[in-house]
Design a protein around this motif. Structure first.
Motif, mmCIF file in Angstrom:
data_model
loop_
_atom_site.group_PDB
_atom_site.id
_atom_site.type_symbol
_atom_site.label_atom_id
_atom_site.label_comp_id
_atom_site.label_asym_id
_atom_site.label_seq_id
_atom_site.Cartn_x
_atom_site.Cartn_y
_atom_site.Cartn_z
ATOM 1 N N SER A 1 0.819 -1.216 0.000
ATOM 2 C CA SER A 1 0.000 0.000 0.000
ATOM 3 C C SER A 1 0.850 1.261 0.000
ATOM 4 O O SER A 1 0.349 2.356 -0.284
ATOM 5 N N MET A 2 2.155 1.135 0.299
ATOM 6 C CA MET A 2 3.047 2.295 0.345
ATOM 7 C C MET A 2 3.573 2.701 -1.025
ATOM 8 O O MET A 2 4.146 3.776 -1.189
ATOM 9 N N ILE A 3 3.382 1.869 -2.036
ATOM 10 C CA ILE A 3 4.007 2.099 -3.337
ATOM 11 C C ILE A 3 3.361 3.285 -4.057
ATOM 12 O O ILE A 3 2.141 3.394 -4.130
ATOM 13 N N SER A 4 4.206 4.154 -4.613
ATOM 14 C CA SER A 4 3.718 5.289 -5.384
ATOM 15 C C SER A 4 3.406 4.853 -6.817
ATOM 16 O O SER A 4 3.855 3.796 -7.275
ATOM 17 N N HIS B 1 -5.146 -4.014 4.087
ATOM 18 C CA HIS B 1 -6.183 -3.142 3.536
ATOM 19 C C HIS B 1 -6.994 -2.426 4.621
ATOM 20 O O HIS B 1 -7.897 -1.649 4.307
ATOM 21 N N GLY B 2 -6.634 -2.667 5.888
ATOM 22 C CA GLY B 2 -7.298 -1.956 6.968
ATOM 23 C C GLY B 2 -6.609 -0.664 7.347
ATOM 24 O O GLY B 2 -7.147 0.126 8.124
ATOM 25 N N GLN B 3 -5.424 -0.421 6.783
ATOM 26 C CA GLN B 3 -4.662 0.771 7.138
ATOM 27 C C GLN B 3 -5.184 2.015 6.420
ATOM 28 O O GLN B 3 -6.042 1.940 5.539
ATOM 29 N N LEU B 4 -4.601 3.148 6.799
ATOM 30 C CA LEU B 4 -4.928 4.412 6.147
ATOM 31 C C LEU B 4 -4.501 4.389 4.682
ATOM 32 O O LEU B 4 -3.492 3.765 4.346
ATOM 33 N N PRO B 5 -5.221 5.083 3.820
ATOM 34 C CA PRO B 5 -4.760 5.215 2.438
ATOM 35 C C PRO B 5 -3.548 6.144 2.391
ATOM 36 O O PRO B 5 -3.329 6.931 3.320
ATOM 37 N N PRO B 6 -2.726 6.063 1.335
ATOM 38 C CA PRO B 6 -1.574 6.966 1.226
ATOM 39 C C PRO B 6 -2.022 8.430 1.292
ATOM 40 O O PRO B 6 -3.039 8.805 0.701
ATOM 41 N N ILE B 7 -1.282 9.238 2.022
ATOM 42 C CA ILE B 7 -1.648 10.643 2.202
ATOM 43 C C ILE B 7 -1.353 11.444 0.935
ATOM 44 O O ILE B 7 -0.336 11.256 0.288
ATOM 45 N N ASN B 8 -2.295 12.330 0.588
ATOM 46 C CA ASN B 8 -2.141 13.216 -0.575
ATOM 47 C C ASN B 8 -1.799 12.455 -1.859
ATOM 48 O O ASN B 8 -1.020 12.913 -2.682
ATOM 49 N N ASP B 9 -2.392 11.267 -2.008
ATOM 50 C CA ASP B 9 -2.132 10.480 -3.205
ATOM 51 C C ASP B 9 -3.397 9.723 -3.564
ATOM 52 O O ASP B 9 -4.002 9.071 -2.716
ATOM 53 N N ASN C 1 -3.704 3.958 -4.724
ATOM 54 C CA ASN C 1 -3.684 3.046 -3.581
ATOM 55 C C ASN C 1 -3.852 1.628 -4.099
ATOM 56 O O ASN C 1 -4.955 1.199 -4.425
ATOM 57 N N LEU C 2 -2.765 0.906 -4.195
ATOM 58 C CA LEU C 2 -2.745 -0.434 -4.781
ATOM 59 C C LEU C 2 -3.615 -1.423 -4.007
ATOM 60 O O LEU C 2 -4.140 -2.368 -4.585
ATOM 61 N N LEU C 3 -3.780 -1.194 -2.689
ATOM 62 C CA LEU C 3 -4.531 -2.131 -1.850
ATOM 63 C C LEU C 3 -5.936 -1.638 -1.520
ATOM 64 O O LEU C 3 -6.564 -2.127 -0.572
ATOM 65 N N LYS C 4 -6.447 -0.696 -2.297
ATOM 66 C CA LYS C 4 -7.781 -0.153 -2.013
ATOM 67 C C LYS C 4 -8.841 -1.247 -2.092
ATOM 68 O O LYS C 4 -9.716 -1.364 -1.222
ATOM 69 N N THR C 5 -8.792 -2.050 -3.133
ATOM 70 C CA THR C 5 -9.732 -3.161 -3.298
ATOM 71 C C THR C 5 -8.950 -4.412 -3.697
ATOM 72 O O THR C 5 -8.857 -4.746 -4.882
ATOM 73 N N PRO C 6 -8.334 -5.105 -2.723
ATOM 74 C CA PRO C 6 -7.495 -6.262 -3.048
ATOM 75 C C PRO C 6 -8.287 -7.397 -3.706
ATOM 76 O O PRO C 6 -9.464 -7.605 -3.393
ATOM 77 N N ASN C 7 -7.626 -8.130 -4.601
ATOM 78 C CA ASN C 7 -8.261 -9.274 -5.256
ATOM 79 C C ASN C 7 -8.597 -10.383 -4.264
ATOM 80 O O ASN C 7 -9.597 -11.082 -4.413
ATOM 81 N N ILE C 8 -7.705 -10.552 -3.262
ATOM 82 C CA ILE C 8 -7.890 -11.582 -2.238
ATOM 83 C C ILE C 8 -7.818 -10.913 -0.874
ATOM 84 O O ILE C 8 -6.975 -10.033 -0.657
#
Length: 384
Positions: free
Chosen positions: A123-126, A146-154, A157-164
């Protein structure tokens, strides 16, 4: 090894995808305590049975996360000799060395010698790094919480809706007080004051004795402890207090000061949230220091913006941004906002829980959950 029902389901999906990938990547989200690392370790073993010669590159966003990942794998499996564990940056970029043998920049590697890439804390990846990773045309498994905060000012978010998704807490983790509190945070967003174990406690700041305990924790500052809060004004206050309590009586940064990077600089190999220590520092002019520092696994040297230290708002998000594009942005890193701590963990976390007037319930829950899950063994919360 006994797997939970959703671990078993996830393993089946991942193995099927590796044998016949229907896309260049697949995402796996898992809450703390659901056994993401256990699953990936078992997946690696199963993959070796299917494809004995496959090469896997394990990577994470920060140097500390990479070391944690390697340590966890050593406990669960013997690393295969063809595999590697590294930061994402060192996997896909190589240094450009100048005439004086110093690193003057980084460039994308022409190829990656791996068949499969498995990313932790994805989830940290730009967007920039993700685009570069995809350009190698390798199969990628991106793992994160996927329970963490979304990336700030970005918006990326790769883990917004994970496949699994892994959401069933593994039986071995259910009695862990930190995992228990993280579950409470996700569901209610409220942690009652009280002692949850010898190493996990929440103090009510309306109690005068709790204020004394807060100062005791600050006075006993340890470089291996994360001091987390919600607001930048609180972060600045804690930074000032800890610095002065440790013999830094000027607001000017000095050699030995702990710092945090506040803006990505891909050419230097530094990223938002990286922690480090200043080795040398000199003032170049009215706006810049020249510093050398150790940041995670990167040796840094460059110009940094003077006015960014102890500033409530990073210059990256003000009208000064256009004047600082060729200067790196750092601040003191003794205390961090919870957002900046994402992607890292520490044995101990001291959290100053703060309310957010304009935040919705989902944000508050994610903020508290993210803060709690930064702690590996010791957690001290101060709040109401």
């Amino acid at each position: 090894m006994i797997l939970s029902s959703d671990q078993t389901k996830a393993l089946k999906i991942l193995l099927s995808w590796i044998k016949e990938p229907n896309s260049s990547y697949i995402t796996l989200g898992g809450y703390a305590g659901t056994g993401k690392t256990t699953l990936i370790a078992l997946l690696r073993k199963k993959v070796n049975e299917l494809l004995p010669n496959i090469t896997v590159a394990f990577c994470a966003y920060t140097g500390k996360a990479t070391r944690v990942l390697a340590k966890k794998f050593k406990k669960q499996i013997d690393m295969y000799k063809q595999d590697s564990v590294s930061t994402i940056h060192s996997l896909i970029y190589k240094p450009i060395v100048g005439a004086n043998e110093q690193i003057v920049g980084w460039e994308k590697r022409p190829e990656i010698k791996a068949d499969l890439i498995i990313i932790d804390e994805a989830s940290m990846i730009s967007r920039k790094i993700w685009t570069d990773l995809l350009s190698y045309k390798k199969s990628i498994i991106a793992v994160g919480d996927h329970g963490q905060l979304p990336p700030i000012n970005d918006t990326f978010n790769l883990l917004k809706t994970p496949n699994i998704r892994l959401e069933e807490i593994h039986r071995q983790a259910k009695n862990d007080p930190i995992i228990k509190l993280s579950m409470v945070a996700r569901k209610s967003g409220i942690i009652p004051s009280g002692r949850y174990s010898k190493r996990v406690v929440k103090y009510d700041l309306r109690d005068p004795e709790s204020n004394n305990e807060l100062y005791e924790q600050l006075n006993n500052y340890n470089n291996e402890t994360f001091y987390l809060c919600g607001y930048n004004r609180t972060r600045v206050k804690i930074n000032k207090y800890i610095r002065r309590n440790n013999g830094y009586f000027s607001d000017i940064p000095e050699a030995g000061d702990k710092i945090i990077c506040l803006r990505n600089n891909h050419s230097k190999g530094i990223y938002n949230g990286m922690l480090g220590v200043i080795n040398t520092i000199s003032q170049e002019d009215k706006t810049r220091y020249f510093i050398t520092a150790d940041l995670d696994d990167v040796s840094y040297s460059g110009f940094v913006y003077i006015d960014n230290f102890n500033n409530l708002t990073s210059s990256n998000f003000t009208d000064k941004r256009k004047y600082t594009l060729d200067i790196d942005l750092f601040d003191y890193g003794y205390a961090m906002t919870v957002h900046k701590s994402q992607g890292s963990q520490s044995a101990k976390v001291v959290l100053l829980e703060e309310s957010f007037k304009h935040a919705d319930d989902d944000y508050r829950k994610r903020w508290l959950y993210t803060a709690i899950t930064r702690a590996e063994s010791d957690l001290v919360i101060f709040g109401y």
